[in-house]
Scaffold this motif. Sequence first.
Motif, PDB file in Angstrom:
ATOM      1  N   LEU A 256       1.011  -1.392   0.165  1.00 39.50           N
ATOM      2  CA  LEU A 256       0.070  -0.315  -0.065  1.00 39.50           C
ATOM      3  C   LEU A 256       0.683   0.679  -0.039  1.00 39.50           C
ATOM      4  O   LEU A 256       1.151   1.826   1.159  1.00 39.50           O
ATOM      5  CB  LEU A 256      -0.925  -0.251   1.269  1.00 39.50           C
ATOM      6  CG  LEU A 256      -1.663   1.370   1.012  1.00 39.50           C
ATOM      7  CD1 LEU A 256      -2.979   0.812   0.327  1.00 39.50           C
ATOM      8  CD2 LEU A 256      -3.174   0.964   2.815  1.00 39.50           C
ATOM      9  N   PRO A 257       1.392   1.797  -0.852  1.00 36.88           N
ATOM     10  CA  PRO A 257       2.419   2.626  -1.414  1.00 36.88           C
ATOM     11  C   PRO A 257       1.180   4.164  -1.405  1.00 36.88           C
ATOM     12  O   PRO A 257       0.901   4.464  -1.812  1.00 36.88           O
ATOM     13  CB  PRO A 257       2.920   2.439  -2.699  1.00 36.88           C
ATOM     14  CG  PRO A 257       1.327   2.183  -3.465  1.00 36.88           C
ATOM     15  CD  PRO A 257       1.262   1.708  -3.214  1.00 36.88           C
ATOM     16  N   LEU A 258       2.207   4.507  -0.165  1.00 33.88           N
ATOM     17  CA  LEU A 258       1.915   5.809   0.420  1.00 33.88           C
ATOM     18  C   LEU A 258       2.636   7.357   0.528  1.00 33.88           C
ATOM     19  O   LEU A 258       3.486   7.254   0.259  1.00 33.88           O
ATOM     20  CB  LEU A 258       0.798   6.304   2.064  1.00 33.88           C
ATOM     21  CG  LEU A 258      -0.192   4.935   2.480  1.00 33.88           C
ATOM     22  CD1 LEU A 258      -0.530   4.363   4.126  1.00 33.88           C
ATOM     23  CD2 LEU A 258      -1.402   5.118   1.335  1.00 33.88           C
ATOM     24  N   THR A 259       1.722   8.734  -0.011  1.00 34.15           N
ATOM     25  CA  THR A 259       2.493   9.580   0.391  1.00 34.15           C
ATOM     26  C   THR A 259       1.526  10.845   1.543  1.00 34.15           C
ATOM     27  O   THR A 259       0.536  10.602   2.183  1.00 34.15           O
ATOM     28  CB  THR A 259       2.908  10.406  -1.086  1.00 34.15           C
ATOM     29  OG1 THR A 259       1.381  10.855  -1.259  1.00 34.15           O
ATOM     30  CG2 THR A 259       3.176   9.612  -1.920  1.00 34.15           C
ATOM     31  N   TRP A 260       2.727  11.228   2.069  1.00 31.42           N
ATOM     32  CA  TRP A 260       2.224  12.120   3.409  1.00 31.42           C
ATOM     33  C   TRP A 260       3.320  13.403   3.272  1.00 31.42           C
ATOM     34  O   TRP A 260       4.296  13.509   3.327  1.00 31.42           O
ATOM     35  CB  TRP A 260       2.481  11.347   4.723  1.00 31.42           C
ATOM     36  CG  TRP A 260       2.095  11.869   5.519  1.00 31.42           C
ATOM     37  CD1 TRP A 260       1.490  12.893   6.575  1.00 31.42           C
ATOM     38  CD2 TRP A 260       2.492  11.978   6.969  1.00 31.42           C
ATOM     39  NE1 TRP A 260       0.910  13.700   6.938  1.00 31.42           N
ATOM     40  CE2 TRP A 260       1.580  13.252   7.817  1.00 31.42           C
ATOM     41  CE3 TRP A 260       3.481  11.072   7.377  1.00 31.42           C
ATOM     42  CZ2 TRP A 260       1.705  13.004   9.516  1.00 31.42           C
ATOM     43  CZ3 TRP A 260       3.913  11.284   9.373  1.00 31.42           C
ATOM     44  CH2 TRP A 260       3.413  12.205  10.038  1.00 31.42           C
TER      45      TRP A 260
END
Length: 70
Positions: free
Chosen positions: A65-69
């Motif tokens: 689950l690739p996420l950016t923040w």
Amino acid sequence: RDLHSFPTRRSSDLEPDYCLGAHLARLEARIALTALTRIPGLALAVPAQSLDRQVTLTVQGLRELPLTWG
């Protein structure tokens, strides 16, 4: 428990086995993913359509689950 007092059962007589912790695991995943949606600035790093799903007899879900923040 005296194993000799119970008749031997064939595998065809048994119902499918289920993991007793499966329901708890699904509930924990739902809680965790819901919590992720409440973090400001957190978003998918890739389009949802490109997420790689894993579907086997024992696992159904995302490989990652690739996420950016930010």
